[in-house]
Design an enzyme around this catalytic site. Structure first.
Site, PDB file in Angstrom:
ATOM      1  N   TYR A 167      61.242   3.534 -94.987  1.00 35.27           N
ATOM      2  CA  TYR A 167      62.466   3.728 -93.818  1.00 35.27           C
ATOM      3  C   TYR A 167      63.530   4.279 -94.889  1.00 35.27           C
ATOM      4  O   TYR A 167      64.210   5.442 -94.669  1.00 35.27           O
ATOM      5  CB  TYR A 167      62.946   2.463 -93.219  1.00 35.27           C
ATOM      6  N   ARG A 214      74.433  -5.946 -98.027  1.00 36.08           N
ATOM      7  CA  ARG A 214      76.032  -6.138 -97.713  1.00 36.08           C
ATOM      8  C   ARG A 214      76.264  -6.260 -96.099  1.00 36.08           C
ATOM      9  O   ARG A 214      77.113  -7.050 -95.808  1.00 36.08           O
ATOM     10  CB  ARG A 214      76.792  -4.931 -98.269  1.00 36.08           C
ATOM     11  N   ARG A 224      70.771  -4.870 -84.863  1.00 36.11           N
ATOM     12  CA  ARG A 224      69.756  -3.937 -85.411  1.00 36.11           C
ATOM     13  C   ARG A 224      69.856  -4.392 -86.822  1.00 36.11           C
ATOM     14  O   ARG A 224      70.691  -3.793 -87.632  1.00 36.11           O
ATOM     15  CB  ARG A 224      70.075  -2.601 -85.122  1.00 36.11           C
ATOM     16  N   PHE A 284      79.453  12.143-110.480  1.00 34.88           N
ATOM     17  CA  PHE A 284      79.448  12.130-109.087  1.00 34.88           C
ATOM     18  C   PHE A 284      78.151  11.236-108.930  1.00 34.88           C
ATOM     19  O   PHE A 284      78.169  10.344-107.797  1.00 34.88           O
ATOM     20  CB  PHE A 284      79.094  13.664-108.424  1.00 34.88           C
TER      21      PHE A 284
HETATM   22  C1  D99 Z   1      75.298   9.523-100.066  1.00 35.19           C
HETATM   23  N1  D99 Z   1      75.442   8.268 -99.848  1.00 35.19           N
HETATM   24  O1  D99 Z   1      76.609   9.039-103.081  1.00 35.19           O
HETATM   25 CL1  D99 Z   1      72.081   9.054-102.486  1.00 35.19          CL
HETATM   26  C2  D99 Z   1      75.267  10.429 -98.788  1.00 35.19           C
HETATM   27  N2  D99 Z   1      79.366   6.009 -97.203  1.00 35.19           N
HETATM   28  O2  D99 Z   1      76.806   6.531 -99.912  1.00 35.19           O
HETATM   29 CL2  D99 Z   1      74.954  14.006-100.255  1.00 35.19          CL
HETATM   30  C3  D99 Z   1      75.012  11.673 -99.059  1.00 35.19           C
HETATM   31  O3  D99 Z   1      78.103   7.702 -97.080  1.00 35.19           O
HETATM   32  C4  D99 Z   1      75.039  12.318-100.131  1.00 35.19           C
HETATM   33  O4  D99 Z   1      82.624   3.214 -98.162  1.00 35.19           O
HETATM   34  C5  D99 Z   1      75.035  11.653-101.382  1.00 35.19           C
HETATM   35  O5  D99 Z   1      83.547   5.198 -97.830  1.00 35.19           O
HETATM   36  C6  D99 Z   1      75.208  10.329-101.066  1.00 35.19           C
HETATM   37  C7  D99 Z   1      75.210   9.272-102.452  1.00 35.19           C
HETATM   38  C8  D99 Z   1      74.344   9.975-103.531  1.00 35.19           C
HETATM   39  C9  D99 Z   1      72.860   9.909-103.759  1.00 35.19           C
HETATM   40  C10 D99 Z   1      72.058  10.336-104.938  1.00 35.19           C
HETATM   41  C11 D99 Z   1      72.650  10.676-105.752  1.00 35.19           C
HETATM   42  C12 D99 Z   1      74.081  10.790-105.955  1.00 35.19           C
HETATM   43  C13 D99 Z   1      74.664  10.340-104.910  1.00 35.19           C
HETATM   44  C14 D99 Z   1      76.699   7.693 -99.914  1.00 35.19           C
HETATM   45  C15 D99 Z   1      77.740   8.364 -99.684  1.00 35.19           C
HETATM   46  C16 D99 Z   1      78.984   7.281 -99.304  1.00 35.19           C
HETATM   47  C17 D99 Z   1      78.734   7.133 -97.814  1.00 35.19           C
HETATM   48  C18 D99 Z   1      80.190   4.971 -97.921  1.00 35.19           C
HETATM   49  C19 D99 Z   1      81.657   4.999 -96.973  1.00 35.19           C
HETATM   50  C20 D99 Z   1      81.039   4.441 -95.798  1.00 35.19           C
HETATM   51  C21 D99 Z   1      80.185   5.210 -94.927  1.00 35.19           C
HETATM   52  C22 D99 Z   1      79.076   5.486 -95.844  1.00 35.19           C
HETATM   53  C23 D99 Z   1      82.564   4.236 -97.823  1.00 35.19           C
HETATM   54  C24 D99 Z   1      74.194   7.232-100.089  1.00 35.19           C
HETATM   55  C25 D99 Z   1      73.478   6.980 -98.740  1.00 35.19           C
HETATM   56  C26 D99 Z   1      72.572   8.232 -98.469  1.00 35.19           C
HETATM   57  C27 D99 Z   1      72.810   5.720 -98.965  1.00 35.19           C
HETATM   58  C28 D99 Z   1      74.448   6.812 -97.474  1.00 35.19           C
END
Ligand code: D99
Length: 306
Positions: A167, A214, A224, A284
Protein backbone atom coordinates in the site's frame (compact mmCIF):
# COMPACT_ATOMS: atom_id res chain seq x y z
CA UNK A 1 7.66 26.92 27.02
CA UNK A 2 7.36 30.01 24.83
CA UNK A 3 8.97 30.20 21.39
CA UNK A 4 11.50 32.79 22.56
CA UNK A 5 12.78 30.79 25.56
CA UNK A 6 13.05 27.70 23.32
CA UNK A 7 15.24 29.66 20.91
CA UNK A 8 17.37 31.07 23.72
CA UNK A 9 18.04 27.51 24.90
CA UNK A 10 19.41 26.71 21.43
CA UNK A 11 21.11 29.90 20.21
CA UNK A 12 22.77 27.97 17.36
CA UNK A 13 19.29 27.59 15.85
CA UNK A 14 18.77 31.35 15.38
CA UNK A 15 20.51 31.63 11.99
CA UNK A 16 18.95 28.45 10.47
CA UNK A 17 15.51 29.54 11.75
CA UNK A 18 15.95 32.96 10.17
CA UNK A 19 16.92 31.31 6.88
CA UNK A 20 13.79 29.14 6.98
CA UNK A 21 11.72 32.27 7.65
CA UNK A 22 13.23 33.95 4.58
CA UNK A 23 12.48 30.83 2.52
CA UNK A 24 8.88 30.84 3.79
CA UNK A 25 8.50 34.49 2.75
CA UNK A 26 9.99 33.64 -0.63
CA UNK A 27 7.48 30.80 -1.07
CA UNK A 28 4.58 33.27 -0.66
CA UNK A 29 5.68 35.23 -3.77
CA UNK A 30 3.68 33.92 -6.71
CA UNK A 31 4.56 33.82 -10.43
CA UNK A 32 2.76 36.17 -12.87
CA UNK A 33 1.46 33.64 -15.41
CA UNK A 34 -2.11 32.84 -14.17
CA UNK A 35 -2.05 29.02 -14.43
CA UNK A 36 1.37 28.72 -12.82
CA UNK A 37 0.23 31.21 -10.20
CA UNK A 38 -2.76 29.01 -9.39
CA UNK A 39 -0.48 25.95 -9.02
CA UNK A 40 1.87 27.66 -6.54
CA UNK A 41 -1.09 29.21 -4.72
CA UNK A 42 -2.64 25.73 -4.27
CA UNK A 43 0.71 24.32 -3.16
CA UNK A 44 0.90 26.98 -0.43
CA UNK A 45 -2.64 26.20 0.75
CA UNK A 46 -2.25 22.42 0.75
CA UNK A 47 1.24 22.12 2.20
CA UNK A 48 3.19 25.08 3.55
CA UNK A 49 6.20 22.93 4.38
CA UNK A 50 6.35 21.43 0.88
CA UNK A 51 5.97 24.89 -0.70
CA UNK A 52 9.08 25.93 1.23
CA UNK A 53 11.08 22.78 0.45
CA UNK A 54 10.32 23.01 -3.28
CA UNK A 55 12.12 26.39 -3.33
CA UNK A 56 15.35 24.42 -2.90
CA UNK A 57 15.08 23.04 -6.42
CA UNK A 58 16.47 24.64 -9.60
CA UNK A 59 13.75 26.50 -11.53
CA UNK A 60 13.06 24.01 -14.26
CA UNK A 61 12.49 21.16 -11.82
CA UNK A 62 10.41 23.36 -9.49
CA UNK A 63 7.51 23.60 -11.94
CA UNK A 64 7.64 19.90 -12.83
CA UNK A 65 7.67 18.85 -9.15
CA UNK A 66 4.90 21.34 -8.29
CA UNK A 67 2.64 19.89 -11.02
CA UNK A 68 3.61 16.32 -10.05
CA UNK A 69 2.61 17.11 -6.46
CA UNK A 70 -0.76 18.63 -7.45
CA UNK A 71 -1.63 15.78 -9.85
CA UNK A 72 -0.99 13.32 -7.01
CA UNK A 73 -3.00 15.39 -4.53
CA UNK A 74 -5.90 15.40 -6.99
CA UNK A 75 -5.71 11.60 -7.28
CA UNK A 76 -5.57 11.42 -3.45
CA UNK A 77 -8.65 13.63 -3.25
CA UNK A 78 -10.62 11.12 -5.34
CA UNK A 79 -9.34 8.25 -3.14
CA UNK A 80 -10.19 10.12 0.10
CA UNK A 81 -13.73 11.27 -0.81
CA UNK A 82 -15.95 8.90 1.18
CA UNK A 83 -19.11 10.15 -0.59
CA UNK A 84 -18.12 8.51 -3.91
CA UNK A 85 -19.35 4.87 -4.14
CA UNK A 86 -16.60 2.26 -4.66
CA UNK A 87 -17.43 1.34 -8.28
CA UNK A 88 -17.24 4.83 -9.84
CA UNK A 89 -14.33 5.69 -7.52
CA UNK A 90 -12.24 2.74 -8.73
CA UNK A 91 -13.02 3.56 -12.35
CA UNK A 92 -11.96 7.20 -11.90
CA UNK A 93 -8.71 6.22 -10.12
CA UNK A 94 -7.85 3.90 -13.00
CA UNK A 95 -8.51 6.38 -15.84
CA UNK A 96 -7.17 9.49 -14.10
CA UNK A 97 -3.72 9.19 -15.73
CA UNK A 98 -5.28 9.63 -19.19
CA UNK A 99 -7.36 12.60 -18.04
CA UNK A 100 -4.31 14.64 -17.06
CA UNK A 101 -3.83 15.37 -20.79
CA UNK A 102 -7.47 16.54 -21.23
CA UNK A 103 -7.60 20.39 -21.05
CA UNK A 104 -11.28 20.34 -19.99
CA UNK A 105 -11.17 17.54 -17.43
CA UNK A 106 -12.56 18.15 -13.93
CA UNK A 107 -13.96 15.69 -11.40
CA UNK A 108 -15.61 17.75 -8.67
CA UNK A 109 -15.08 16.15 -5.25
CA UNK A 110 -13.17 16.70 -2.00
CA UNK A 111 -13.48 19.45 0.58
CA UNK A 112 -12.03 22.93 1.24
CA UNK A 113 -8.75 23.55 -0.66
CA UNK A 114 -9.02 20.17 -2.35
CA UNK A 115 -12.43 21.10 -3.76
CA UNK A 116 -10.88 24.23 -5.32
CA UNK A 117 -8.07 22.11 -6.76
CA UNK A 118 -10.58 19.71 -8.36
CA UNK A 119 -12.95 22.44 -9.62
CA UNK A 120 -10.11 24.43 -11.20
CA UNK A 121 -8.15 21.39 -12.35
CA UNK A 122 -7.78 22.59 -15.99
CA UNK A 123 -5.27 25.18 -14.72
CA UNK A 124 -3.04 22.34 -13.48
CA UNK A 125 -3.50 20.58 -16.84
CA UNK A 126 -2.41 23.71 -18.71
CA UNK A 127 0.88 23.82 -16.78
CA UNK A 128 1.31 20.03 -17.13
CA UNK A 129 0.98 20.34 -20.93
CA UNK A 130 3.62 23.10 -20.96
CA UNK A 131 6.24 20.84 -19.30
CA UNK A 132 8.90 19.00 -21.29
CA UNK A 133 7.68 15.70 -22.77
CA UNK A 134 10.14 13.69 -20.61
CA UNK A 135 8.62 15.17 -17.45
CA UNK A 136 5.03 14.64 -18.66
CA UNK A 137 5.77 10.98 -19.33
CA UNK A 138 7.18 10.38 -15.84
CA UNK A 139 4.17 12.05 -14.20
CA UNK A 140 1.66 10.11 -16.35
CA UNK A 141 3.42 6.77 -15.74
CA UNK A 142 3.47 7.22 -11.94
CA UNK A 143 -0.15 8.47 -11.90
CA UNK A 144 -1.21 5.35 -13.83
CA UNK A 145 0.56 2.94 -11.47
CA UNK A 146 -0.63 4.79 -8.36
CA UNK A 147 -4.26 4.99 -9.52
CA UNK A 148 -4.32 1.25 -10.26
CA UNK A 149 -2.79 0.42 -6.87
CA UNK A 150 -5.20 2.71 -4.98
CA UNK A 151 -8.18 1.25 -6.83
CA UNK A 152 -7.03 -2.25 -5.83
CA UNK A 153 -6.84 -1.24 -2.14
CA UNK A 154 -10.35 0.28 -2.08
CA UNK A 155 -11.71 -3.25 -1.60
CA UNK A 156 -8.73 -4.59 0.34
CA UNK A 157 -7.67 -4.24 3.96
CA UNK A 158 -4.07 -3.71 5.12
CA UNK A 159 -3.47 -6.93 7.10
CA UNK A 160 0.07 -8.26 6.67
CA UNK A 161 3.40 -6.43 6.68
CA UNK A 162 3.58 -7.23 2.98
CA UNK A 163 0.20 -5.49 2.42
CA UNK A 164 1.45 -2.48 4.34
CA UNK A 165 4.61 -2.14 2.26
CA UNK A 166 2.57 -2.66 -0.91
CA UNK A 167 0.00 0.00 0.00
CA UNK A 168 2.77 2.45 0.96
CA UNK A 169 4.55 1.66 -2.32
CA UNK A 170 1.50 2.78 -4.30
CA UNK A 171 0.80 5.97 -2.39
CA UNK A 172 4.37 7.06 -1.56
CA UNK A 173 7.12 4.75 -2.87
CA UNK A 174 6.03 5.54 -6.42
CA UNK A 175 6.50 9.24 -5.63
CA UNK A 176 10.13 8.53 -4.75
CA UNK A 177 10.54 6.51 -7.96
CA UNK A 178 8.92 9.29 -10.05
CA UNK A 179 11.19 11.93 -8.52
CA UNK A 180 14.29 9.84 -9.32
CA UNK A 181 13.11 9.70 -12.94
CA UNK A 182 12.65 13.49 -12.95
CA UNK A 183 16.20 13.95 -11.56
CA UNK A 184 17.60 11.60 -14.23
CA UNK A 185 15.73 13.34 -17.06
CA UNK A 186 16.83 16.77 -15.87
CA UNK A 187 20.50 15.64 -16.26
CA UNK A 188 21.26 17.14 -12.83
CA UNK A 189 21.75 13.66 -11.39
CA UNK A 190 23.34 10.52 -12.77
CA UNK A 191 20.99 8.67 -15.15
CA UNK A 192 21.45 5.54 -13.01
CA UNK A 193 19.45 7.07 -10.13
CA UNK A 194 16.33 6.12 -12.14
CA UNK A 195 17.29 2.43 -11.91
CA UNK A 196 17.49 2.50 -8.11
CA UNK A 197 13.83 1.74 -7.57
CA UNK A 198 14.27 0.00 -4.20
CA UNK A 199 16.15 2.95 -2.68
CA UNK A 200 13.76 5.50 -4.25
CA UNK A 201 10.82 3.49 -2.91
CA UNK A 202 12.31 3.59 0.62
CA UNK A 203 12.37 7.43 0.54
CA UNK A 204 8.59 7.45 0.15
CA UNK A 205 7.91 4.54 2.51
CA UNK A 206 9.82 6.18 5.34
CA UNK A 207 7.78 9.40 5.03
CA UNK A 208 4.45 7.65 4.54
CA UNK A 209 4.88 5.24 7.47
CA UNK A 210 5.89 8.16 9.70
CA UNK A 211 2.68 9.99 8.75
CA UNK A 212 0.57 6.87 9.35
CA UNK A 213 2.09 6.49 12.83
CA UNK A 214 1.76 10.17 13.77
CA UNK A 215 -1.81 10.47 12.45
CA UNK A 216 -3.17 7.40 14.25
CA UNK A 217 -5.77 9.33 16.26
CA UNK A 218 -6.93 11.56 13.40
CA UNK A 219 -7.37 8.54 11.10
CA UNK A 220 -8.99 6.45 13.86
CA UNK A 221 -11.61 9.16 14.47
CA UNK A 222 -12.31 9.20 10.71
CA UNK A 223 -12.83 5.44 10.82
CA UNK A 224 -9.84 4.50 8.64
CA UNK A 225 -6.53 3.43 10.08
CA UNK A 226 -3.60 2.06 8.12
CA UNK A 227 -1.79 0.24 10.91
CA UNK A 228 -1.28 -3.39 9.78
CA UNK A 229 -3.11 -6.03 11.83
CA UNK A 230 0.01 -8.25 11.74
CA UNK A 231 1.57 -5.70 14.16
CA UNK A 232 -1.33 -4.39 16.26
CA UNK A 233 -2.86 -7.87 16.58
CA UNK A 234 0.11 -8.79 18.80
CA UNK A 235 -0.90 -6.09 21.32
CA UNK A 236 -4.71 -6.01 21.34
CA UNK A 237 -7.87 -7.64 20.02
CA UNK A 238 -9.12 -4.47 18.32
CA UNK A 239 -7.67 -1.03 17.60
CA UNK A 240 -10.44 0.40 19.80
CA UNK A 241 -8.67 -1.25 22.79
CA UNK A 242 -5.81 1.23 22.41
CA UNK A 243 -8.18 4.07 23.27
CA UNK A 244 -8.86 2.52 26.69
CA UNK A 245 -6.53 3.97 29.36
CA UNK A 246 -6.15 0.50 30.94
CA UNK A 247 -4.43 -0.76 27.78
CA UNK A 248 -1.95 2.11 27.44
CA UNK A 249 1.11 -0.08 28.07
CA UNK A 250 0.17 -2.50 25.31
CA UNK A 251 -0.72 0.42 23.04
CA UNK A 252 2.69 2.07 23.56
CA UNK A 253 4.48 -1.23 22.92
CA UNK A 254 2.56 -1.50 19.66
CA UNK A 255 3.51 2.08 18.79
CA UNK A 256 7.19 1.30 19.43
CA UNK A 257 6.92 -1.74 17.17
CA UNK A 258 5.48 0.51 14.43
CA UNK A 259 8.28 3.07 14.85
CA UNK A 260 10.91 0.30 14.66
CA UNK A 261 9.33 -1.00 11.45
CA UNK A 262 9.40 2.47 9.86
CA UNK A 263 13.02 3.02 10.92
CA UNK A 264 14.09 0.04 8.81
CA UNK A 265 13.69 2.29 5.73
CA UNK A 266 16.07 4.92 7.14
CA UNK A 267 19.09 2.86 6.02
CA UNK A 268 18.01 2.79 2.35
CA UNK A 269 16.95 6.42 2.45
CA UNK A 270 20.42 7.46 3.70
CA UNK A 271 22.00 5.27 1.00
CA UNK A 272 19.82 7.03 -1.63
CA UNK A 273 20.75 10.50 -0.40
CA UNK A 274 24.43 9.54 -0.34
CA UNK A 275 24.21 9.01 -4.09
CA UNK A 276 22.81 12.45 -4.93
CA UNK A 277 25.28 14.87 -6.52
CA UNK A 278 23.32 18.10 -6.79
CA UNK A 279 23.24 20.23 -3.64
CA UNK A 280 19.66 21.48 -4.18
CA UNK A 281 18.22 18.12 -5.10
CA UNK A 282 19.89 16.77 -1.95
CA UNK A 283 18.29 19.45 0.24
CA UNK A 284 14.86 18.91 -1.27
CA UNK A 285 15.15 15.20 -0.42
CA UNK A 286 16.90 15.51 2.95
CA UNK A 287 14.65 18.08 4.66
CA UNK A 288 11.53 15.82 4.74
CA UNK A 289 13.64 12.83 5.83
CA UNK A 290 15.12 14.80 8.74
CA UNK A 291 11.62 15.96 9.70
CA UNK A 292 10.42 12.34 9.63
CA UNK A 293 13.25 11.21 11.93
CA UNK A 294 12.37 14.02 14.35
CA UNK A 295 8.68 12.98 14.20
CA UNK A 296 9.51 9.35 14.99
CA UNK A 297 11.70 10.55 17.87
CA UNK A 298 8.70 12.46 19.27
CA UNK A 299 6.31 9.53 18.77
CA UNK A 300 8.51 6.79 20.24
CA UNK A 301 7.15 5.63 23.63
CA UNK A 302 4.70 8.53 23.63
CA UNK A 303 1.14 7.69 24.67
CA UNK A 304 -0.11 11.05 23.42
CA UNK A 305 -0.15 9.52 19.92
CA UNK A 306 -3.36 7.77 21.06
C1 D99 B 1 5.83 14.08 -0.96
N1 D99 B 1 5.58 13.81 0.38
O1 D99 B 1 8.62 15.23 0.14
CL1 D99 B 1 8.23 11.03 -1.26
C2 D99 B 1 4.78 14.25 -1.85
N2 D99 B 1 2.38 16.90 3.31
O2 D99 B 1 5.22 14.49 2.51
CL2 D99 B 1 6.57 15.18 -5.24
C3 D99 B 1 4.98 14.56 -3.17
O3 D99 B 1 2.45 16.13 1.24
C4 D99 B 1 6.29 14.75 -3.61
O4 D99 B 1 2.82 19.28 6.95
C5 D99 B 1 7.38 14.57 -2.75
O5 D99 B 1 2.86 20.77 5.34
C6 D99 B 1 7.16 14.22 -1.44
C7 D99 B 1 8.31 14.02 -0.49
C8 D99 B 1 9.56 13.38 -1.12
C9 D99 B 1 9.59 12.03 -1.45
C10 D99 B 1 10.75 11.44 -1.97
C11 D99 B 1 11.87 12.19 -2.16
C12 D99 B 1 11.85 13.54 -1.84
C13 D99 B 1 10.70 14.13 -1.31
C14 D99 B 1 5.33 14.79 1.34
C15 D99 B 1 5.20 16.24 0.91
C16 D99 B 1 4.49 17.09 1.98
C17 D99 B 1 3.03 16.68 2.15
C18 D99 B 1 2.91 17.54 4.48
C19 D99 B 1 2.00 18.68 4.82
C20 D99 B 1 0.62 18.25 5.14
C21 D99 B 1 0.07 17.59 3.91
C22 D99 B 1 0.97 16.47 3.44
C23 D99 B 1 2.60 19.64 5.79
C24 D99 B 1 5.62 12.43 0.86
C25 D99 B 1 4.33 11.59 0.80
C26 D99 B 1 4.19 10.96 -0.59
C27 D99 B 1 4.45 10.49 1.83
C28 D99 B 1 3.09 12.44 1.10
Amino acid sequence: MGALSLILKHPGDIIPLYRVKCMADQAKKLPKEPNLRFCYHMLNLVSRSFAIVIQQLPHELQDAVCVFYLVLRALDTVEDDMSIPDTPKCKELEIFWKKIYDPKYTYPCGEKHYKVLMDEYPKVTAVFLSLKKEYQEVIADITKRMGEGMSNFIKREVVTLEDWDEYCHYVAGLVGIGLSNLWANSMLEDKRIADMEELSNAMGLFLQKTNIIRDFLEDYVDGRTWWPREIWGQYGATLADFQDARNRRAAVHCLNHMVTNALQHAVDSLDYMGRLRHKWVFRFCAIPQVMAIATLYECFDNEEVF
